[in-house]
Design a protein around this motif. Structure first.
Motif, PDB file in Angstrom:
ATOM      1  N   MET A 191       0.836  -1.179   0.000  1.00 17.94           N
ATOM      2  CA  MET A 191       0.000   0.000   0.000  1.00 17.94           C
ATOM      3  C   MET A 191       0.881   1.242   0.000  1.00 17.94           C
ATOM      4  O   MET A 191       1.914   1.281   0.645  1.00 17.94           O
ATOM      5  CB  MET A 191      -0.894   0.008   1.239  1.00 17.94           C
ATOM      6  CG  MET A 191      -1.728   1.255   1.332  1.00 17.94           C
ATOM      7  SD  MET A 191      -2.711   1.366   2.826  1.00 17.94           S
ATOM      8  CE  MET A 191      -1.497   1.971   3.983  1.00 17.94           C
ATOM      9  N   LYS A 192       0.426   2.262  -0.733  1.00 12.91           N
ATOM     10  CA  LYS A 192       1.105   3.549  -0.724  1.00 12.91           C
ATOM     11  C   LYS A 192       0.125   4.584  -0.156  1.00 12.91           C
ATOM     12  O   LYS A 192      -0.955   4.779  -0.709  1.00 12.91           O
ATOM     13  CB  LYS A 192       1.543   3.941  -2.137  1.00 12.91           C
ATOM     14  CG  LYS A 192       2.288   5.259  -2.170  1.00 12.91           C
ATOM     15  CD  LYS A 192       2.790   5.556  -3.565  1.00 12.91           C
ATOM     16  CE  LYS A 192       3.545   6.877  -3.552  1.00 12.91           C
ATOM     17  NZ  LYS A 192       4.113   7.193  -4.865  1.00 12.91           N
ATOM     18  N   PRO A 193       0.469   5.229   0.939  1.00 16.21           N
ATOM     19  CA  PRO A 193      -0.445   6.223   1.520  1.00 16.21           C
ATOM     20  C   PRO A 193      -0.838   7.285   0.488  1.00 16.21           C
ATOM     21  O   PRO A 193      -0.020   7.756  -0.294  1.00 16.21           O
ATOM     22  CB  PRO A 193       0.382   6.847   2.644  1.00 16.21           C
ATOM     23  CG  PRO A 193       1.374   5.778   3.015  1.00 16.21           C
ATOM     24  CD  PRO A 193       1.697   5.085   1.715  1.00 16.21           C
ATOM     25  N   GLY A 194      -2.114   7.611   0.455  1.00 14.06           N
ATOM     26  CA  GLY A 194      -2.625   8.619  -0.450  1.00 14.06           C
ATOM     27  C   GLY A 194      -3.017   8.114  -1.825  1.00 14.06           C
ATOM     28  O   GLY A 194      -3.648   8.838  -2.587  1.00 14.06           O
ATOM     29  N   CYS A 195      -2.659   6.880  -2.174  1.00 18.18           N
ATOM     30  CA  CYS A 195      -3.007   6.324  -3.491  1.00 18.18           C
ATOM     31  C   CYS A 195      -4.479   5.912  -3.472  1.00 18.18           C
ATOM     32  O   CYS A 195      -4.885   5.090  -2.654  1.00 18.18           O
ATOM     33  CB  CYS A 195      -2.125   5.124  -3.829  1.00 18.18           C
ATOM     34  SG  CYS A 195      -2.601   4.327  -5.383  1.00 18.18           S
ATOM     35  N   ARG A 196      -5.254   6.467  -4.392  1.00 18.55           N
ATOM     36  CA  ARG A 196      -6.688   6.159  -4.373  1.00 18.55           C
ATOM     37  C   ARG A 196      -7.011   4.770  -4.897  1.00 18.55           C
ATOM     38  O   ARG A 196      -8.119   4.281  -4.690  1.00 18.55           O
ATOM     39  CB  ARG A 196      -7.485   7.221  -5.114  1.00 18.55           C
ATOM     40  CG  ARG A 196      -7.314   7.261  -6.589  1.00 18.55           C
ATOM     41  CD  ARG A 196      -8.108   8.474  -7.155  1.00 18.55           C
ATOM     42  NE  ARG A 196      -8.073   8.506  -8.585  1.00 18.55           N
ATOM     43  CZ  ARG A 196      -9.127   8.248  -9.348  1.00 18.55           C
ATOM     44  NH1 ARG A 196     -10.274   7.942  -8.800  1.00 18.55           N
ATOM     45  NH2 ARG A 196      -9.016   8.310 -10.658  1.00 18.55           N
ATOM     46  N   CYS A 254      -5.125   2.055  -4.019  1.00 18.30           N
ATOM     47  CA  CYS A 254      -4.782   1.100  -2.957  1.00 18.30           C
ATOM     48  C   CYS A 254      -6.026   0.969  -2.077  1.00 18.30           C
ATOM     49  O   CYS A 254      -6.409   1.921  -1.388  1.00 18.30           O
ATOM     50  CB  CYS A 254      -3.589   1.587  -2.142  1.00 18.30           C
ATOM     51  SG  CYS A 254      -2.003   1.481  -3.000  1.00 18.30           S
ATOM     52  N   GLU A 284      -6.747  -0.331   0.666  1.00 19.31           N
ATOM     53  CA  GLU A 284      -6.605  -0.108   2.104  1.00 19.31           C
ATOM     54  C   GLU A 284      -6.754   1.363   2.485  1.00 19.31           C
ATOM     55  O   GLU A 284      -7.090   1.688   3.618  1.00 19.31           O
ATOM     56  CB  GLU A 284      -5.243  -0.617   2.607  1.00 19.31           C
ATOM     57  CG  GLU A 284      -5.033  -2.111   2.447  1.00 19.31           C
ATOM     58  CD  GLU A 284      -4.459  -2.473   1.066  1.00 19.31           C
ATOM     59  OE1 GLU A 284      -4.373  -1.594   0.173  1.00 19.31           O
ATOM     60  OE2 GLU A 284      -4.117  -3.653   0.877  1.00 19.31           O
ATOM     61  N   ASN A 285      -6.526   2.282   1.552  1.00 25.28           N
ATOM     62  CA  ASN A 285      -6.649   3.712   1.825  1.00 25.28           C
ATOM     63  C   ASN A 285      -8.101   4.184   1.835  1.00 25.28           C
ATOM     64  O   ASN A 285      -8.379   5.296   2.285  1.00 25.28           O
ATOM     65  CB  ASN A 285      -5.863   4.530   0.796  1.00 25.28           C
ATOM     66  CG  ASN A 285      -4.373   4.383   0.958  1.00 25.28           C
ATOM     67  OD1 ASN A 285      -3.872   4.199   2.058  1.00 25.28           O
ATOM     68  ND2 ASN A 285      -3.642   4.464  -0.148  1.00 25.28           N
ATOM     69  N   LEU A 305     -10.043   5.314  -0.481  1.00 28.79           N
ATOM     70  CA  LEU A 305     -10.215   6.577  -1.192  1.00 28.79           C
ATOM     71  C   LEU A 305     -11.034   6.448  -2.479  1.00 28.79           C
ATOM     72  O   LEU A 305     -11.274   7.445  -3.160  1.00 28.79           O
ATOM     73  CB  LEU A 305      -8.839   7.180  -1.521  1.00 28.79           C
ATOM     74  CG  LEU A 305      -7.976   7.550  -0.319  1.00 28.79           C
ATOM     75  CD1 LEU A 305      -6.589   8.002  -0.780  1.00 28.79           C
ATOM     76  CD2 LEU A 305      -8.645   8.627   0.516  1.00 28.79           C
ATOM     77  N   HIS A 336       0.296  -2.279  -4.656  1.00 24.45           N
ATOM     78  CA  HIS A 336       0.678  -1.024  -5.301  1.00 24.45           C
ATOM     79  C   HIS A 336       1.902  -1.245  -6.182  1.00 24.45           C
ATOM     80  O   HIS A 336       2.937  -1.723  -5.737  1.00 24.45           O
ATOM     81  CB  HIS A 336       0.987   0.074  -4.274  1.00 24.45           C
ATOM     82  CG  HIS A 336       1.302   1.376  -4.946  1.00 24.45           C
ATOM     83  ND1 HIS A 336       0.313   2.254  -5.329  1.00 24.45           N
ATOM     84  CD2 HIS A 336       2.466   1.915  -5.347  1.00 24.45           C
ATOM     85  CE1 HIS A 336       0.875   3.290  -5.930  1.00 24.45           C
ATOM     86  NE2 HIS A 336       2.183   3.103  -5.953  1.00 24.45           N
ATOM     87  N   HIS A 381      -0.762   4.277 -10.021  1.00 27.59           N
ATOM     88  CA  HIS A 381      -0.984   2.909  -9.577  1.00 27.59           C
ATOM     89  C   HIS A 381      -1.427   2.226 -10.871  1.00 27.59           C
ATOM     90  O   HIS A 381      -2.395   2.660 -11.498  1.00 27.59           O
ATOM     91  CB  HIS A 381      -2.085   2.871  -8.521  1.00 27.59           C
ATOM     92  CG  HIS A 381      -2.336   1.511  -7.933  1.00 27.59           C
ATOM     93  ND1 HIS A 381      -2.345   1.304  -6.579  1.00 27.59           N
ATOM     94  CD2 HIS A 381      -2.606   0.316  -8.495  1.00 27.59           C
ATOM     95  CE1 HIS A 381      -2.614   0.030  -6.329  1.00 27.59           C
ATOM     96  NE2 HIS A 381      -2.773  -0.591  -7.489  1.00 27.59           N
TER      97      HIS A 381
END
Length: 128
Positions: free
Chosen positions: A1-6, A8, A10-11, A13, A46, A96
């Motif tokens: 997972m990459k924080p902020g990636c819509r 992913c 798990e975020n 988003l 990701h 992504h």
């Protein structure tokens, strides 16, 4: 997972819900009103481009691609356009990896126009 990636999951988003889910990929429907019958196949892990896919991901990719084709079967498409935009210069806006899958139909305004058309401008490649 990459924080902020819509993309992913798990975020949390995404503005929509996956239409199909497999262990390594999922498919989203189009939210673009200009292309309402389309989708995107997205890896769960990701990776910015398909060049980063693992052999296991490539092995699993066929299953989701077949499922995506089946998902659109009730629309009876006459063909498909599949495409990856890899890198900003190629039109990638979400970094992504995702494969665009667009069912195509006889009689549509762009019938017969494929993805190679973008390279057929009079001054290309001198405009690069």
């Amino acid at each position: 997972m990459k924080p902020g990636c819509r993309f992913c999951l798990e975020n949390a988003l995404l503005v929509d819900t996956p239409l199909i889910e497999h262990d390594k990929f999922y498919m989203l429907g189009s939210i673009d009103p200009m292309v309402p019958v389309a989708g995107m196949i997205v890896p769960r892990r990701h990776s910015e481009t398909p060049f980063e896919f693992t052999p296991d991901e490539w092995a699993a990719f066929g299953k989701i691609l077949v499922a995506a084709k089946q998902y659109f079967a009730d629309r009876a498409p006459d063909g498909f356009t599949l495409g990856w935009n890899v890198g900003a210069v190629a039109g990638q806006h979400v970094f992504h990896a995702h494969l665009h899958i667009t069912p195509r139909f006889k009689g549509e305004p762009n019938e017969g126009v494929g993805i190679r058309r973008i390279f057929r401008t009079p001054d290309w490649p001198s405009n690069a």
